[in-house]
Every structure is written in structure tokens, then in C-alpha cells.
Design a protein around this motif. Structure first.
Motif, PDB file in Angstrom:
ATOM      1  N   ASP A   1      -4.116  -5.307  -5.953  1.00  0.00           N
ATOM      2  CA  ASP A   1      -4.920  -5.284  -4.623  1.00  0.00           C
ATOM      3  C   ASP A   1      -4.279  -6.352  -3.905  1.00  0.00           C
ATOM      4  O   ASP A   1      -4.094  -7.574  -4.147  1.00  0.00           O
ATOM      5  N   ILE A   2      -3.766  -5.919  -2.707  1.00  0.00           N
ATOM      6  CA  ILE A   2      -2.888  -6.794  -2.018  1.00  0.00           C
ATOM      7  C   ILE A   2      -3.789  -8.034  -1.456  1.00  0.00           C
ATOM      8  O   ILE A   2      -3.374  -8.997  -0.895  1.00  0.00           O
TER       9      ILE A   2
ATOM     10  N   ASP B   1       1.270   0.477   4.979  1.00  0.00           N
ATOM     11  CA  ASP B   1       0.457   1.836   5.513  1.00  0.00           C
ATOM     12  C   ASP B   1      -0.789   1.756   5.042  1.00  0.00           C
ATOM     13  O   ASP B   1      -1.310   2.842   4.781  1.00  0.00           O
TER      14      ASP B   1
ATOM     15  N   ASP C   1       0.720  -1.134  -4.800  1.00  0.00           N
ATOM     16  CA  ASP C   1      -0.489  -0.382  -4.579  1.00  0.00           C
ATOM     17  C   ASP C   1      -1.448  -0.668  -5.587  1.00  0.00           C
ATOM     18  O   ASP C   1      -1.242  -1.018  -6.770  1.00  0.00           O
ATOM     19  N   LEU C   2      -2.721  -0.148  -5.226  1.00  0.00           N
ATOM     20  CA  LEU C   2      -3.918  -0.368  -6.062  1.00  0.00           C
ATOM     21  C   LEU C   2      -3.716   0.762  -7.294  1.00  0.00           C
ATOM     22  O   LEU C   2      -4.162   0.702  -8.283  1.00  0.00           O
ATOM     23  N   GLN C   3      -3.109   1.838  -6.677  1.00  0.00           N
ATOM     24  CA  GLN C   3      -2.948   3.192  -7.505  1.00  0.00           C
ATOM     25  C   GLN C   3      -1.537   2.865  -8.053  1.00  0.00           C
ATOM     26  O   GLN C   3      -0.579   2.422  -7.591  1.00  0.00           O
TER      27      GLN C   3
ATOM     28  N   CYS D   1       0.774  -1.187  -0.104  1.00  0.00           N
ATOM     29  CA  CYS D   1      -0.079  -0.084   0.050  1.00  0.00           C
ATOM     30  C   CYS D   1       0.751   1.221  -0.057  1.00  0.00           C
ATOM     31  O   CYS D   1       0.977   1.961   1.000  1.00  0.00           O
TER      32      CYS D   1
ATOM     33  N   ALA E   1      -4.662   2.067   3.970  1.00  0.00           N
ATOM     34  CA  ALA E   1      -6.004   2.434   4.670  1.00  0.00           C
ATOM     35  C   ALA E   1      -6.712   2.377   3.456  1.00  0.00           C
ATOM     36  O   ALA E   1      -6.504   2.637   2.182  1.00  0.00           O
TER      37      ALA E   1
ATOM     38  N   ALA F   1       1.453   3.741  -2.465  1.00  0.00           N
ATOM     39  CA  ALA F   1       1.513   5.021  -3.176  1.00  0.00           C
ATOM     40  C   ALA F   1       1.001   6.270  -2.217  1.00  0.00           C
ATOM     41  O   ALA F   1       0.121   5.947  -1.004  1.00  0.00           O
ATOM     42  N   PRO F   2       1.410   7.436  -2.379  1.00  0.00           N
ATOM     43  CA  PRO F   2       2.042   7.868  -3.723  1.00  0.00           C
ATOM     44  C   PRO F   2       3.698   7.447  -3.667  1.00  0.00           C
ATOM     45  O   PRO F   2       4.519   7.848  -4.432  1.00  0.00           O
ATOM     46  N   GLY F   3       4.059   6.851  -2.460  1.00  0.00           N
ATOM     47  CA  GLY F   3       5.483   6.603  -2.400  1.00  0.00           C
ATOM     48  C   GLY F   3       6.552   6.900  -1.533  1.00  0.00           C
ATOM     49  O   GLY F   3       7.673   7.002  -1.467  1.00  0.00           O
ATOM     50  N   SER F   4       5.886   7.648  -0.415  1.00  0.00           N
ATOM     51  CA  SER F   4       7.032   8.196   0.322  1.00  0.00           C
ATOM     52  C   SER F   4       7.729   7.329   1.387  1.00  0.00           C
ATOM     53  O   SER F   4       8.791   7.382   1.591  1.00  0.00           O
ATOM     54  N   TRP F   5       6.952   6.303   1.538  1.00  0.00           N
ATOM     55  CA  TRP F   5       7.912   5.387   2.375  1.00  0.00           C
ATOM     56  C   TRP F   5       8.762   4.545   1.582  1.00  0.00           C
ATOM     57  O   TRP F   5       9.861   4.210   2.024  1.00  0.00           O
TER      58      TRP F   5
HETATM   59  N1  SAM Z   1       2.642   4.773   2.660  1.00  0.00           N
HETATM   60  C1  SAM Z   1       2.395   5.673   1.561  1.00  0.00           C
HETATM   61  C2  SAM Z   1       3.267   6.629   1.326  1.00  0.00           C
HETATM   62  O1  SAM Z   1       4.075   7.145   2.022  1.00  0.00           O
HETATM   63  O2  SAM Z   1       3.219   7.461   0.100  1.00  0.00           O
HETATM   64  C3  SAM Z   1       0.995   6.180   1.580  1.00  0.00           C
HETATM   65  C4  SAM Z   1      -0.230   5.208   1.811  1.00  0.00           C
HETATM   66  S1  SAM Z   1      -1.868   5.737   1.902  1.00  0.00           S
HETATM   67  C5  SAM Z   1      -2.136   6.501   3.427  1.00  0.00           C
HETATM   68  C6  SAM Z   1      -2.749   4.297   1.775  1.00  0.00           C
HETATM   69  C7  SAM Z   1      -2.839   3.685   0.311  1.00  0.00           C
HETATM   70  O3  SAM Z   1      -2.973   2.158   0.692  1.00  0.00           O
HETATM   71  C8  SAM Z   1      -3.288   4.272  -0.700  1.00  0.00           C
HETATM   72  O4  SAM Z   1      -2.533   4.445  -1.720  1.00  0.00           O
HETATM   73  C9  SAM Z   1      -4.321   3.139  -1.369  1.00  0.00           C
HETATM   74  O5  SAM Z   1      -4.436   3.077  -2.575  1.00  0.00           O
HETATM   75  C10 SAM Z   1      -3.700   1.752  -0.789  1.00  0.00           C
HETATM   76  N2  SAM Z   1      -4.655   0.638  -0.442  1.00  0.00           N
HETATM   77  C11 SAM Z   1      -5.733   0.885   0.191  1.00  0.00           C
HETATM   78  N3  SAM Z   1      -6.367  -0.640  -0.077  1.00  0.00           N
HETATM   79  C12 SAM Z   1      -5.430  -1.393  -0.734  1.00  0.00           C
HETATM   80  C13 SAM Z   1      -5.381  -2.761  -1.232  1.00  0.00           C
HETATM   81  N4  SAM Z   1      -6.405  -3.433  -1.121  1.00  0.00           N
HETATM   82  N5  SAM Z   1      -4.362  -3.025  -2.218  1.00  0.00           N
HETATM   83  C14 SAM Z   1      -3.203  -2.122  -2.192  1.00  0.00           C
HETATM   84  N6  SAM Z   1      -3.250  -0.853  -1.916  1.00  0.00           N
HETATM   85  C15 SAM Z   1      -4.189  -0.667  -1.213  1.00  0.00           C
END
Ligand code: SAM
Length: 293
Positions: free
Chosen positions: A93-94, A118, A77-79, A49, A120, A51-55
Motif C-alpha cells: 500500500d503506497i 495511476d 501495487d496493492l494487488q 499503483c 485509483a 497493476a495489472p501493469g500496462s504502464w
Molecule cells: N496503471 C495501471 C495499468 O496500466 O495497468 C492501472 C492502475 S488501476 C487504474 C489503479 C490501481 O491502483 C489498482 O491496481 C489498485 O490496486 C491500485 N491502488 C489503489 N490504492 C492503492 C494503494 N493505496 N497502494 C497501492 N496501490 C493502490
């Protein structure tokens, strides 16, 4: 922004723009690492999860790269995510078997030292549903983790501290020697978000990771035999990040006691919606706006 919603552009949002992190979340991972050293000696990591990729940016910057051929970061990530040097990206999708298998395929013959998640869901505002969906994401992440994490490895995952969260703590304790719930300074107090820091991966004897079974129904382990500490465990809750770090619930001026001076963002917005309005004002020449706040 609605009247009742809080301005999300807090000090960490500003710092992220100024320092070139893709999201303010970077500071959460940095602060967890600052207190618990989770990135020490890590060469192979998975960012679920992402996106956008800061971790992933933090991982790319801080992982042990003394032997570059051994370093591996897989982000999912989904995105879609803009590319990041040194990071393998998977869009999916994880909670889906095919995505989990795609991640696992990158670790054939090798294992990860660290898995972070991360994740959500899009929150609905209905707390029970949000907490349930978030816990399902965490379990999907844990299931993937059991396929790729080395013994002794670490898993860090976002968790919503809702009413039923102690069940999740116990589930995590089955797989890890130590589970601590941590709350970085950059995570708002007003949010039920925290992070489960799971150390010392040590699955129960006989546990075989299996994609076709829901996580805790693995036939090779008699879960009812897992008595004792797993069931009675009180999970520690710790704040992390230096106490002098900025408070994410506070508003700071653009210049603050020598600790903060506003700088220009590393990458200014490409085409912000307010640009049209600003152009309009410029075109109107000596158009004069008075504000009476
Ligand atoms: N850690 C990321 C960063 O530092 O940029 C921020 C993550 S953001 C809070 C939560 C992410 O969870 C979103 O980009 C969302 O698309 C992803 N997400 C939610 N459900 C998901 C799933 N089932 N599979 C993959 N990614 C998922």
C-alpha cells in the motif's frame, strides 16, 4: 453489466487486447508521451499503483535502454502483478510507511527521472469521498516522489477534477516548476479523471523529505511564506493524443473506414466464463438460436 453502466469494452479495450497491453490505460500514458515527450531520456522510473501493469509495459518498452545497467523500473501495487521482464515489483500500500521505504530502498545512491501514479481507489459513487481518497493517494505518491526524484524530474499522476482540486494543484506547484492538467483521448470525457503532469522538480529551499510528517507540515519550511504565483496559479488544462485518435466515448464497428480492422487478441482469455455456455451449445449439436433484437 447493469442496465445503467456503460460497456467498458470500447475501442481502446479492444486495441489493448489486440496489441498485448494488460489494460487500456496503456494508451493514456502513450498519448501523454506522444504530446509531451515525458519518456525522453528517462532511464529510471517508478510506477505507483501499477497493476495489472500496462504502464509498466509501456515504460519497459520505451525507456532509454542504451545502457541497460542504468535502466531501472520499480512497480508497486496493492494487488499482485504477473511478472514483467526488467521490472522490479513490490506488493504493498503506497500510503504505508513500510511500502514507501521499500520503494526508496531501491534508489539508494541514485535517483529516479520519472514517477508515475495511476492510482485509483475502489470508487464508492459518493463523489466527495472518492475525490478525497484519490487525493490522499496522490499526496502519498508525491511524498514518495520527494524522496527519490532527481531535481528537474517529472511526476505524472491521475487526478479527479472535483470541486476542491485547485488545492492539490497549488500543492503540486510548490514542488514543480510547471503543472499541467492533461486529458488523453483514451480517457473518457464522461470521467472526471485527468492527469497532473508535473515538470521540473524543484522543492522549496530547506525542504527535507520526511516520512513521519504529513507532506505539507515539514517543519523546515515556512509554508506561509510561499506567496505569489503558487497561490494565484491558473493550471492549464490540455487535451492530448492526436485529434484523429479514436474517441473513447464512441462506439466503433469491427471494421472502420480503413482505420480499424478487428484482429485476434495477442493472448486469448484463459478460461472465460462464457466458455461453458459455448461448449454447451456445441454439445447440443444443431441447437438453433434465433435472435430478434
Ligand atoms: N496503471 C495501471 C495499468 O496500466 O495497468 C492501472 C492502475 S488501476 C487504474 C489503479 C490501481 O491502483 C489498482 O491496481 C489498485 O490496486 C491500485 N491502488 C489503489 N490504492 C492503492 C494503494 N493505496 N497502494 C497501492 N496501490 C493502490
Amino acid at each position: 453489466m447493469g442496465k445503467s453502466s456503460k460497456d467498458k469494452r470500447d475501442i481502446y479495450y479492444r486495441l489493448a487486447k489486440e496489441e498485448g497491453w494488460r489494460a487500456r490505460s496503456a494508451f493514456k500514458l502513450l498519448q501523454i508521451d506522444e504530446t509531451f515527450n515525458i519518456l525522453k531520456d528517462v532511464r529510471k522510473a517508478v510506477d505507483l499503483c501499477a497493476a495489472p501493469g500496462s504502464w509498466s509495459q509501456v515504460l519497459a518498452k520505451k525507456l532509454d535502454s542504451s545502457n541497460a545497467t542504468e535502466t531501472k523500473i520499480v512497480a508497486v501495487d496493492l494487488q499482485a502483478m504477473a511478472p514483467l521482464p526488467g521490472v522490479i515489483q513490490i506488493q504493498g500500500d503506497i500510503t504505508k510507511k513500510s511500502t514507501a521505504e521499500a520503494i526508496i530502498s531501491h534508489f539508494e545512491g541514485e535517483q529516479a527521472d520519472l514517477v508515475v501514479c495511476d492510482g485509483a481507489p475502489d470508487v464508492t459513487g459518493l463523489h466527495d469521498i472518492d475525490e478525497f481518497i484519490q487525493s490522499q493517494l496522490l499526496l502519498a505518491a508525491l511524498n514518495i516522489t520527494t524522496h527519490i526524484l532527481k531535481r528537474g524530474g517529472k511526476f505524472v499522476a491521475k487526478i479527479f477534477r472535483g470541486r476542491e482540486v485547485s488545492l492539490l494543484y497549488s500543492q503540486l506547484r510548490i514542488f514543480f516548476n510547471r503543472v499541467t492538467i492533461v486529458k488523453p483521448r483514451s480517457s473518457r470525457n464522461s470521467s472526471i479523471e485527468a492527469f497532473a503532469l508535473c515538470e521540473g522538480y524543484d522543492p522549496p529551499e530547506g525542504y527535507t523529505p520526511n516520512m513521519m510528517n504529513p507532506l505539507l507540515e515539514n517543519s523546515s519550511v515556512d509554508w506561509s511564506q510561499l506567496e505569489g504565483e503558487v497561490n494565484r496559479f491558473v493550471t492549464p488544462f490540455l487535451a492530448c493524443g492526436d485529434l484523429s485518435a479514436f474517441d473513447s466515448d464512441r462506439c466503433y464497428p469491427l471494421s472502420f473506414q480503413g482505420q480499424y480492422e478487428r484482429r485476434e487478441p495477442v493472448q486469448p482469455p484463459i478460461r472465460p466464463p462464457y466458455a461453458d455456455a459455448m461448449n454447451l451449445v456445441t454439445k447440443m449439436g444443431d441447437f438453433h438460436i434465433e435472435r430478434h433484437d
